[in-house]
Design an enzyme around this catalytic site. Sequence first.
Site, mmCIF file in Angstrom:
data_model
loop_
_atom_site.group_PDB
_atom_site.id
_atom_site.type_symbol
_atom_site.label_atom_id
_atom_site.label_comp_id
_atom_site.label_asym_id
_atom_site.label_seq_id
_atom_site.Cartn_x
_atom_site.Cartn_y
_atom_site.Cartn_z
ATOM 1 N N GLY A 15 3.904 -41.506 27.586
ATOM 2 C CA GLY A 15 4.283 -41.256 28.968
ATOM 3 C C GLY A 15 3.380 -40.273 29.697
ATOM 4 O O GLY A 15 3.827 -39.607 30.646
ATOM 5 N N LYS A 16 2.112 -40.199 29.300
ATOM 6 C CA LYS A 16 1.191 -39.276 29.972
ATOM 7 C C LYS A 16 1.074 -39.591 31.464
ATOM 8 O O LYS A 16 1.011 -38.686 32.290
ATOM 9 C CB LYS A 16 -0.205 -39.350 29.336
ATOM 10 C CG LYS A 16 -0.291 -38.835 27.922
ATOM 11 C CD LYS A 16 -1.729 -38.775 27.439
ATOM 12 C CE LYS A 16 -2.450 -40.107 27.529
ATOM 13 N NZ LYS A 16 -1.819 -41.171 26.722
ATOM 14 N N THR A 17 1.028 -40.887 31.797
ATOM 15 C CA THR A 17 0.855 -41.260 33.207
ATOM 16 C C THR A 17 2.100 -40.921 34.018
ATOM 17 O O THR A 17 1.992 -40.486 35.173
ATOM 18 C CB THR A 17 0.529 -42.761 33.324
ATOM 19 O OG1 THR A 17 -0.629 -43.048 32.535
ATOM 20 C CG2 THR A 17 0.255 -43.147 34.760
ATOM 21 N N LYS A 38 -8.434 -39.583 36.380
ATOM 22 C CA LYS A 38 -8.331 -40.316 35.115
ATOM 23 C C LYS A 38 -9.773 -40.626 34.725
ATOM 24 O O LYS A 38 -10.326 -41.666 35.083
ATOM 25 C CB LYS A 38 -7.515 -41.599 35.306
ATOM 26 C CG LYS A 38 -7.448 -42.498 34.076
ATOM 27 C CD LYS A 38 -6.510 -41.973 33.017
ATOM 28 C CE LYS A 38 -6.424 -42.939 31.834
ATOM 29 N NZ LYS A 38 -5.444 -42.511 30.829
ATOM 30 N N GLU A 116 -5.822 -36.677 33.518
ATOM 31 C CA GLU A 116 -5.127 -37.386 32.433
ATOM 32 C C GLU A 116 -6.113 -37.919 31.411
ATOM 33 O O GLU A 116 -7.095 -38.575 31.749
ATOM 34 C CB GLU A 116 -4.299 -38.548 32.989
ATOM 35 C CG GLU A 116 -3.524 -39.270 31.890
ATOM 36 C CD GLU A 116 -2.803 -40.511 32.382
ATOM 37 O OE1 GLU A 116 -2.436 -41.344 31.523
ATOM 38 O OE2 GLU A 116 -2.617 -40.675 33.603
ATOM 39 N N PRO A 207 14.165 -36.983 31.194
ATOM 40 C CA PRO A 207 15.030 -38.053 30.692
ATOM 41 C C PRO A 207 14.361 -39.415 30.813
ATOM 42 O O PRO A 207 13.414 -39.592 31.597
ATOM 43 C CB PRO A 207 16.254 -37.961 31.604
ATOM 44 C CG PRO A 207 15.722 -37.403 32.884
ATOM 45 C CD PRO A 207 14.638 -36.443 32.483
#
Length: 235
Positions: A15-17, A38, A116, A207
């Site tokens: 879930g880096k993006t 990026k 990122e 979450p």
Amino acid sequence: MRRGVFITGTDTDVGKTVVTTGLLAALRARGKDIGVMKPFQSGSIIKGDKMLAPDLEFVLDRVNLDDDYDLMNPIRLKEPLAPSVAAQIEGVKVEVDKVTKAYEELLKNRESLIVEGAGGLMVPLAQNFLIPDLIKLLNLPIIIVARPNLGTINHTVLTIEVARSLGIEVLGVIINGLKEDEQGLAEKTNPEVIEKWTGIPVLGIIPYLDDLDDGEKLSQVFEKRVDLERVIEKN
């Protein structure tokens, strides 16, 4: 070079993006003039006659930025592999100078950047050039994105210790994708254990989100769930 923050992960698909987008949206909502980068995108997509970076497309669909696309993503490769491997297969010579020049150019119009990475910390980007080499070249602290479930202690501690051994500053950890109604003892205790064994703070726990399309909602989640003050303090 001016500072920003580098987003890496304990693995690919953690879930880096999403974290990059959420942090960017939340900080910009606070009035911070922060851009995104990026540097390396493998697994690029083709639309018409253009090759696009899916991670950058995700960000731009949710956060309004008008920076030059090729500066935000200077290296695009087709194969969904480690960038150095994709480049070798495609016969592309990776020019690291192109990345550093793009970074400097973006910072002419931004206070700082959220950068990122690709995959986890030790991904090869070019011949004899790994992600830590890029982080040190840009002189950025890192935020590590981790999974919430069983096994994340090992992955996160290893990532932190490797970063430290290479002289990289670890700003903190963000745990992403917690299914709060399904969490067990591992999910409940992992953050405390990671902090205890590493001395690195867990900056937030995000979450699991069914709807990732609304940038404003992402901003609100990160404003509520992440210690943004610590991120701002370093930038």
